[in-house]
Each structure stands twice: as structure tokens, then as C-alpha cells.
Design an enzyme around this catalytic site. Structure first.
Site, PDB file in Angstrom:
ATOM      1  N   SER A 144     -34.958 108.050  86.966  1.00 58.89           N
ATOM      2  CA  SER A 144     -35.866 106.922  88.026  1.00 58.89           C
ATOM      3  C   SER A 144     -35.444 105.955  86.508  1.00 58.89           C
ATOM      4  O   SER A 144     -34.817 105.835  85.171  1.00 58.89           O
ATOM      5  CB  SER A 144     -37.676 107.297  86.639  1.00 58.89           C
ATOM      6  OG  SER A 144     -38.035 106.664  86.885  1.00 58.89           O
ATOM      7  N   TYR A 157     -43.868 109.785  81.534  1.00 55.57           N
ATOM      8  CA  TYR A 157     -43.293 109.759  82.590  1.00 55.57           C
ATOM      9  C   TYR A 157     -41.999 109.220  82.148  1.00 55.57           C
ATOM     10  O   TYR A 157     -41.315 110.027  82.201  1.00 55.57           O
ATOM     11  CB  TYR A 157     -43.519 109.119  84.452  1.00 55.57           C
ATOM     12  CG  TYR A 157     -42.777 108.798  85.090  1.00 55.57           C
ATOM     13  CD1 TYR A 157     -43.264 110.339  86.238  1.00 55.57           C
ATOM     14  CD2 TYR A 157     -41.691 107.638  85.448  1.00 55.57           C
ATOM     15  CE1 TYR A 157     -42.332 109.629  86.912  1.00 55.57           C
ATOM     16  CE2 TYR A 157     -41.456 107.952  86.597  1.00 55.57           C
ATOM     17  CZ  TYR A 157     -41.476 108.398  87.539  1.00 55.57           C
ATOM     18  OH  TYR A 157     -40.362 108.674  88.664  1.00 55.57           O
TER      19      TYR A 157
END
Length: 252
Positions: A144, A157
């Protein structure tokens, strides 16, 4: 080797997690369209069944909650039943709990790390023996922007995606000598269920698009080329890498 052969996945057996929506479903549909036998994994059996019915090619489905670590070995065994031992594992399932650091709960932290980090590792660990026996395998993880950047309300996250980047390198070190490569794709801002809160704010979505070099946010089809590259012989000498598919977001 001819270019057509370089990107050929026909006859390969591919397991795709998070295949009920978004980039995971895009990857599953892409591989099926190019002749791979695809096992799609997600929590919703109904959604998977609908996808399989509408998708040309050889597909099978497996409903499972991959955040439950106790089921992962069985999931890997079940995934090998429809077509045989997988050649390709795409770990696209993920969750973003989006809580401020001071409000993070044990439960939110644990489900994020279990689904985003533990599930990709333990599924790969269970599937690598079959790949090693064939002398060929592909593991594609999903990193990510938050593998390297801190975003608001993203501590769990971001921690998980930072771990995915390093885990990908460690997988490559462990298994590449046996013909099993491990790489990761790091998408920018794509409109999926996971990023729905971002795109619910048009101004924020526009600012993210402006931050890219290309000038727009990602579309699911933008992942097709990078995915085919990492799943095929075209990437034989590429392992332990993270490819940012972000329109140049991280270049600015």
C-alpha cells in the site's frame, strides 16, 4: 521467448483472496480470462457464486473468513481440491479499520494484522510445498501507499502494510531459490469497497488525483498489466520487490 509466451498464464492454477470485490475480484477475473484456473476466496459465498456464474473460464469458489488464523491450513487444503496444487497465490484480502491511534482497540488491531499479514504468510507457507515440487510459483501480496507513508487514522493498517513489504522480501529470500518468487503490488487510490470512505469525499478524491503525476485516481484495469507481469514468466528474475501502481503519487 516470444512476448505472447512471456505473459502467458494459461493452465496455471491461481488462488485469489479477497475476490468478492475490488482489486481482488479484478485479479481473479483477469486471470480467468487469460486461461488460468482460478479459485476465488472471500467471506461471502453468495457474492462469489454470482461472480463465478458471470465469469468465463474455469473457476471455483471457497468461502472463508481469513482473519481466523485457525482455518488457514484447511483453506489452503480446500483450495487445492478443484484443480490441484496452486501455481499462483494472490493475497488481495484486506481490511482498514481507520481509527485514531488513541482509540485503537485490541480487537481492531488483531483483525487487521491477522487478515493483512498473518493470512498471506500462512496461506503461502501451506501452498509453497506444492509450488516447490513443480519448481515454479508466484506469490503476489498487496502492499500500500501506507507501506511507506503515514496517513491519518491508519496506524493499524499502516503497520500491517509496512509488515507486508518486509514479509515479501523475507518470502523471496526463503523460497526464490526453489523457483517460487514473491513480490507485492502497492496500489494508489482506487475506488473500491476498502477506499469507499476516501471517495465519499469528492474534494479529498480530487486532491488525491492531483497528487499523482498522471492526474487521476486509479481504475481497476490499471492493475491488469502489473498483475500479468508478476504472475507470468515475464517476471522470472524479479523477486522481493514492491511495485507501486499509483500514477506517480509517491514520486511527488
Amino acid at each position: 521467448m516470444r512476448s505472447a509466451s512471456l505473459f502467458n498464464v494459461e493452465g496455471k492454477i491461481a488462488v485469489v483472496t479477497g475476490a468478492s470485490s475490488g482489486l481482488g475480484q479484478g485479479a481473479a477475473s483477469l486471470l480467468a480470462a487469460h486461461g488460468a484456473q482460478v479459485i476465488a476466496i472471500a467471506r461471502s459465498a453468495d457474492t462469489l457464486a454470482s461472480w463465478s456464474e458471470q465469469t468465463p473460464g474455469e473457476t471455483a469458489i471457497l468461502a472463508a473468513d481469513l482473519s481466523d488464523r485457525s482455518c488457514l491450513a484447511d483453506v489452503a487444503a480446500q483450495a487445492a481440491k478443484p484443480f490441484g496444487a496452486p501455481d499462483i497465490l494472490i493475497n488481495a484480502a484486506g481490511i482498514n479499520t481507520r481509527r485514531p491511534a488513541d482509540e485503537m482497540t485490541d480487537a481492531d488491531w488483531d483483525v487487521t494484522q491477522n487478515l493483512n499479514v498473518a493470512a498471506p504468510f500462512f496461506l503461502a507457507k501451506s501452498m509453497v510445498p506444492g509450488m516447490r515440487e513443480k519448481g515454479w510459483g508466484r506469490i503476489i501480496n498487496f502492499a500500500s501507499l501506507q507501506s511507506r507513508r503515514a496517513f491519518a487514522n491508519g496506524i493499524s493498517y499502516g503497520a500491517s502494510k509496512g509488515a507486508v513489504e518486509q514479509m515479501t522480501r523475507a518470502m523471496a529470500e526463503a523460497w526464490s531459490a526453489h523457483g517460487v518468487t514473491a513480490n507485492a503490488l502497492a496500489p494508489g487510490f482506487f475506488h473500491t469497497e476498502l477506499t469507499a470512505p476516501v471517495f465519499a469525499d469528492p474534494d479529498l478524491a480530487a486532491r488525491n488525483a492531483a497528487q499523482t503525476c498522471i492526474g487521476r485516481n486509479g481504475q481497476v484495469r490499471d492493475m491488469d498489466g502489473p498483475m500479468m507481469f508478476l504472475c507470468s514468466a515475464a517476471s522470472d528474475y524479479v523477486t522481493g520487490q514492491v511495485l507501486f501502481v499509483d500514477g506517480g503519487y509517491t514520486a511527488k
